[in-house]
Structures are given as C-alpha cells and as structure tokens.
Write an enzyme that holds these catalytic residues in place. Structure first.
Site, mmCIF file in Angstrom:
data_model
loop_
_atom_site.group_PDB
_atom_site.id
_atom_site.type_symbol
_atom_site.label_atom_id
_atom_site.label_comp_id
_atom_site.label_asym_id
_atom_site.label_seq_id
_atom_site.Cartn_x
_atom_site.Cartn_y
_atom_site.Cartn_z
ATOM 1 N N TRP A 180 0.859 -1.179 0.000
ATOM 2 C CA TRP A 180 0.000 0.000 0.000
ATOM 3 C C TRP A 180 0.894 1.226 0.000
ATOM 4 O O TRP A 180 1.826 1.307 0.797
ATOM 5 C CB TRP A 180 -0.923 0.047 1.223
ATOM 6 C CG TRP A 180 -1.583 1.393 1.328
ATOM 7 C CD1 TRP A 180 -2.569 1.886 0.519
ATOM 8 C CD2 TRP A 180 -1.241 2.453 2.232
ATOM 9 N NE1 TRP A 180 -2.871 3.183 0.870
ATOM 10 C CE2 TRP A 180 -2.076 3.556 1.916
ATOM 11 C CE3 TRP A 180 -0.315 2.585 3.278
ATOM 12 C CZ2 TRP A 180 -2.016 4.775 2.612
ATOM 13 C CZ3 TRP A 180 -0.250 3.800 3.971
ATOM 14 C CH2 TRP A 180 -1.101 4.868 3.632
ATOM 15 N N GLU A 221 -3.220 -3.021 -2.146
ATOM 16 C CA GLU A 221 -4.333 -2.341 -1.465
ATOM 17 C C GLU A 221 -4.586 -0.962 -2.073
ATOM 18 O O GLU A 221 -3.687 -0.136 -2.156
ATOM 19 C CB GLU A 221 -3.987 -2.199 0.026
ATOM 20 C CG GLU A 221 -5.032 -1.459 0.861
ATOM 21 C CD GLU A 221 -4.626 -1.319 2.338
ATOM 22 O OE1 GLU A 221 -3.444 -1.569 2.674
ATOM 23 O OE2 GLU A 221 -5.489 -0.952 3.150
ATOM 24 N N LYS A 223 -6.925 2.751 -2.360
ATOM 25 C CA LYS A 223 -7.462 3.714 -1.400
ATOM 26 C C LYS A 223 -8.151 4.836 -2.149
ATOM 27 O O LYS A 223 -7.843 5.100 -3.310
ATOM 28 C CB LYS A 223 -6.313 4.259 -0.544
ATOM 29 C CG LYS A 223 -6.788 5.090 0.635
ATOM 30 C CD LYS A 223 -5.715 5.227 1.699
ATOM 31 C CE LYS A 223 -6.197 6.163 2.792
ATOM 32 N NZ LYS A 223 -5.330 6.196 3.952
ATOM 33 N N ASP A 254 -9.612 -2.681 1.728
ATOM 34 C CA ASP A 254 -9.739 -2.191 3.102
ATOM 35 C C ASP A 254 -11.092 -1.501 3.138
ATOM 36 O O ASP A 254 -11.355 -0.607 2.330
ATOM 37 C CB ASP A 254 -8.578 -1.216 3.373
ATOM 38 C CG ASP A 254 -8.611 -0.586 4.759
ATOM 39 O OD1 ASP A 254 -9.686 -0.112 5.169
ATOM 40 O OD2 ASP A 254 -7.560 -0.539 5.421
ATOM 41 N N HIS A 257 -11.596 2.235 2.736
ATOM 42 C CA HIS A 257 -11.006 2.889 1.569
ATOM 43 C C HIS A 257 -11.956 3.142 0.409
ATOM 44 O O HIS A 257 -11.535 3.162 -0.749
ATOM 45 C CB HIS A 257 -9.813 2.069 1.076
ATOM 46 C CG HIS A 257 -8.648 2.142 2.009
ATOM 47 N ND1 HIS A 257 -7.403 1.664 1.695
ATOM 48 C CD2 HIS A 257 -8.532 2.663 3.258
ATOM 49 C CE1 HIS A 257 -6.583 1.864 2.704
ATOM 50 N NE2 HIS A 257 -7.255 2.466 3.668
ATOM 51 N N HIS A 281 -8.637 -5.905 4.533
ATOM 52 C CA HIS A 281 -8.290 -5.217 5.771
ATOM 53 C C HIS A 281 -9.608 -4.867 6.418
ATOM 54 O O HIS A 281 -10.359 -4.048 5.889
ATOM 55 C CB HIS A 281 -7.501 -3.930 5.492
ATOM 56 C CG HIS A 281 -6.027 -4.151 5.416
ATOM 57 N ND1 HIS A 281 -5.127 -3.124 5.263
ATOM 58 C CD2 HIS A 281 -5.289 -5.292 5.495
ATOM 59 C CE1 HIS A 281 -3.902 -3.628 5.244
ATOM 60 N NE2 HIS A 281 -3.972 -4.937 5.375
ATOM 61 N N ASP A 289 -11.769 7.321 6.715
ATOM 62 C CA ASP A 289 -10.987 6.112 6.988
ATOM 63 C C ASP A 289 -10.316 6.247 8.353
ATOM 64 O O ASP A 289 -9.098 6.261 8.459
ATOM 65 C CB ASP A 289 -9.945 5.948 5.865
ATOM 66 C CG ASP A 289 -9.105 4.699 6.021
ATOM 67 O OD1 ASP A 289 -9.610 3.716 6.605
ATOM 68 O OD2 ASP A 289 -7.951 4.707 5.570
ATOM 69 N N ASP A 291 -10.170 4.291 10.894
ATOM 70 C CA ASP A 291 -9.593 3.096 11.505
ATOM 71 C C ASP A 291 -10.019 2.888 12.947
ATOM 72 O O ASP A 291 -9.187 2.599 13.812
ATOM 73 C CB ASP A 291 -8.060 3.094 11.351
ATOM 74 C CG ASP A 291 -7.639 2.802 9.918
ATOM 75 O OD1 ASP A 291 -8.027 1.745 9.398
ATOM 76 O OD2 ASP A 291 -6.931 3.630 9.315
ATOM 77 N N ASP A 321 -7.014 -4.112 10.440
ATOM 78 C CA ASP A 321 -6.283 -2.855 10.247
ATOM 79 C C ASP A 321 -7.051 -1.709 10.889
ATOM 80 O O ASP A 321 -7.871 -1.071 10.251
ATOM 81 C CB ASP A 321 -6.077 -2.586 8.737
ATOM 82 C CG ASP A 321 -5.249 -1.324 8.501
ATOM 83 O OD1 ASP A 321 -4.625 -0.833 9.452
ATOM 84 O OD2 ASP A 321 -5.234 -0.829 7.356
#
Ligand code: RNT
Ligand code: ZN
Length: 412
Positions: A180, A221, A223, A254, A257, A281, A289, A291, A321
């Site tokens: 990524w 990955e 995004k 992810d 993303h 993820h 994003d 997380d 993640d």
C-alpha cells in the site's frame, strides 16, 4: 439444560449445525496487525506517522520497544480465540547494532520476530512501509518523479519480498505481503496519468525479482483518499484492481477505503468471480478512513456473510487494520478481532441454503422475514461455548485492567 444445548436445538430446527459452525470458525486464521500496539510508530525511524493516516488519542501505556510490543501482543493474543498470524510492517525492523535503512533491510532485522512467531507456532505476514520516512518526497514514493526517490522505494519493495519469503520458509506458513502506498496530491493535479504509470513501472520492478509464488502471496491495497491527500490518490481502486488482474497478484480491499455508501461486502462476490484469492483489511471508518476498532456492526457481519456464503474461507486472507490510541490498546486489539470472529460465527450459523432457495423462488417476503428472524437467534450462547472450548470467557475486561495496572501503568 445448558444454554448451548438449547441453542444447538434451536439452530438445528433451522437446519443449521452449530458444531460444524464452531469447527469452521476454529480453523479461520485472522492475520492480526502489530501496529495497534504502538499507534503505527515502528522502531526503525523517529519520523512522525505520515502517509495521510492518523492515530488519535494518547491513552497511557503504549509499547515503545520490541520487548514491550511483544509482551502486549502475547497478552492480546491470549484473549483472542482461534488461529492467528502476526502481521508486521517493515518499520518494525529490529536493528542489530548498526542502523540499516529501508532499502537495505533483510532477514537479520527480523530474526527476533521470526523467533517470536516460531515459538508460538504461528505464521507471519508482511508489509513494506512506504510512509513515515524522510525519503517520502512531496508525499510520493513509488510514483515519485524523482528517480532517486522512486529507486529507493523500489529497493525497499524488493527487500520486503525477500523478507516475506524468509518468513514463509522459517515458519513453514505462507506469507501475505501487502503493498500500500500513500502517494497522492492534496489539490487538483495537472497530470493524473504519469504518477500512475510510474507506480506501475515500480511495481513491475519490485515483482521482477524471483520469489516462490506458492509461499508468498503479494496483495495490492487501493485507497480513495488520505488526510492531506484529498484530491488525487495514485493507487486508486481502478488502478490497483487492474494491476492485480493483469499481473496475477491478489487485490486487497480495506473497507475504510471507499466512498461511504460503497460496501466491501458487495465487492467481495464480484471479485471472487475473477480471483482465486482476495485480501481484506477489516476496519471501521467513522465518517472517513478513521480506523476505529471493529464492532459487531451490520457491515462487518455482511462482509463475513459474503465470505461464508461464497464458500471462500480458504480463498480470502482476512487481516485486521485499525488503530485506536484513545483507549487501552490491548482491549482495542481484542475487541476488534473477537468481533470479526463473532461476525464469522453469525455467518456460519445462517440458514443460507434455505435463504438462497427463497431468493431463487423470488419469495422475497419470506426471505426478509427469515433474515430478520435469525438475527435474534442465540448466537451468544454458541459464541460462549466456543470461547469455553478455547479456555476463554466472554468478558475479558478484568484481565485487561489487571495487565494495565501491573504492566502498562509502569511505562513512562
Ligand atoms: C492505510 C492503509 C494501510 C495502513 C497500514 C498501516 O490507509 O489502510 O493498510 O493502515 O499499512
Ligand atoms: Zn489497510
């Protein structure tokens, strides 16, 4: 009568075998990210976290040495049922005396991690770290127009492939290496194509070194945007998916993303139609994003349902993640992983055959009614039975508090 026995009967009346579900869950490996333990800091560099990602909060007790992080991983893993792998980032290199930069790292800097994994009989996954480093120039790495910068990061990618193969050989368990890059622009760029062509060329160069494709699975990955990189992302969804298709590597999604109304749960079966393997993820984005720690929310359940319904537990690399620095980090780790497992169990207990029949008969009335009905079946009783068999309890907060008092509170 034990609560589990009654739950077992209830599920059986829907044609669902709880024993089979527990067995299946026990065999799912979750690749647990190491970076929840120290807010994505790593050990190789004093540079602040960059790359458009952010950890917020300053809860005390963060791990700041390899020993502390390893101890915290042990604590966190001891409270998670099932099979785990440890997912490392290159910035977690442990220098053996002399400092080695990212374009020169190798197995030597990861020996302690291999020892750690082997002692625990678990596999290792890996990620090159294309952020938090002085060679990130103008927010660009593999797509940089500065050839020296681009070359540095290509070398880093190659070193990471070698380290990944070393992990696989040493642990005897295949290694998933995820690429990524944060590359992008804050404002409207003049040229959107050239950075992507340079990224493509860099990936080609990294992947040109020989590596054993049965031992190392390379994922890519994508995004949508990063903080400070809002207008343009080099490694966008279309770019990464196309690259993965054309070059026989594994796409990784992810769920933080994408635009907020896009759902990874729906993308999973779309990609399963074309790819042998997929990477995930699992995270929770709140408005961006961000997380956040994974909860047992609808989309997490929906993602796991699509994996189970697609009979794809063996084909999908499930990794975590998220990074929360505002609460006890070990609790954050455990809560997220357990919720993924609970969501998986929910999916494994779904009367999916019956539901598919209803869909194919176009009996959407009955399908809706049944889907809602199963939501209140005694999932918790099956979950607690699973935990009991794994020598764990549903409530783990006392354990976390004890560790906090005994270990974390003594850290500076
Ligand atoms: C960033 C990506 C990436 C990182 C980790 C640290 O938005 O999700 O996976 O979170 O590599
Ligand atoms: Zn991610």
């Amino acid at each position: 009568m034990k609560r589990y026995d009654s739950a077992k009967e209830i599920y059986a009346s829907y044609g669902v075998d709880t024993e089979k579900a527990i067995d299946a869950l026990k065999n799912v490996t979750i690749s647990v990210h190491c970076w929840q333990g120290d807010d994505v800091n790593g050990f190789d560099n004093p540079d602040a976290l960059s790359g458009g990602i952010q950890t917020t909060g300053n809860y005390p007790g963060k791990a700041s040495t390899p020993q502390e992080l390893m101890a915290d991983i042990d604590k966190a893993f001891s409270l998670m049922p099932g099979k785990k792998k440890l997912n490392l980032h290159a910035c977690y290199a442990i220098m053996q005396g002399e400092k080695v930069d990212r374009d020169k790292i190798g197995p030597a800097q990861f020996e302690p991690w291999v020892k750690f994994a082997k002692e625990r009989g678990m596999g290792l996954d890996f990620n090159p770290t294309f952020f938090s480093h002085p060679m990130v120039k103008d927010n660009l790495t593999l797509s940089s127009p500065d050839e020296e910068v681009r070359r540095f990061w290509v070398e880093h990618g190659k070193r990471c492939l070698e380290i990944s193969e070393y992990f696989a050989n040493e642990t005897g368990i295949p290694c998933v290496m995820n690429i990524w890059i944060p590359d992008g622009y804050k404002d409207v760029p003049a040229d959107r194509l050239s950075p992507r062509l340079r990224f493509k060329k860099s990936l080609d160069e990294i992947l040109s070194i020989p590596y054993d494709k049965s031992k190392v699975f390379v994922t890519l990955e994508s995004k949508v945007f990063g903080i400070g990189l809002e207008s343009y992302t080099v490694g966008s969804a279309e770019f990464c998916l196309s690259y993965a298709c054309k070059n026989n590597i594994v796409p990784l999604m992810d769920n933080g993303h994408y635009h907020p109304t896009e759902l990874v749960s729906d993308k999973i079966p779309a990609l399963l139609a074309f790819h042998e393997h997929l990477g995930l993820h699992v995270t929770r984005g709140v408005r961006w994003d961000s997380d956040h720690v994974v909860l047992l929310d609808d989309e997490t359940k929906e993602i796991m349902k699509e994996i189970v319904r697609g009979n794809a537990l063996e084909r999908i690399f499930i990794a975590t993640d998220y990074f929360d620095a505002s609460i006890n980090r070990i609790s954050a780790w455990v809560t997220g992983v357990r919720n993924i497992q609970k969501a998986l169990l929910f999916a494994l207990l779904e009367p999916s055959k019956k539901m598919t029949e209803l869909q194919d008969k176009a009996d959407f009335t009955a399908l809706m009614a049944l889907s809602e009905e199963v939501k209140t079946l005694p999932l918790g009783d099956v979950w607690e039975e699973y935990l009991e068999r794994e020598d764990l309890k549903n409530s783990y907060i006392d354990d976390i508090k004890e560790y906090e008092e005994r270990i974390l509170s003594l850290r500076k």
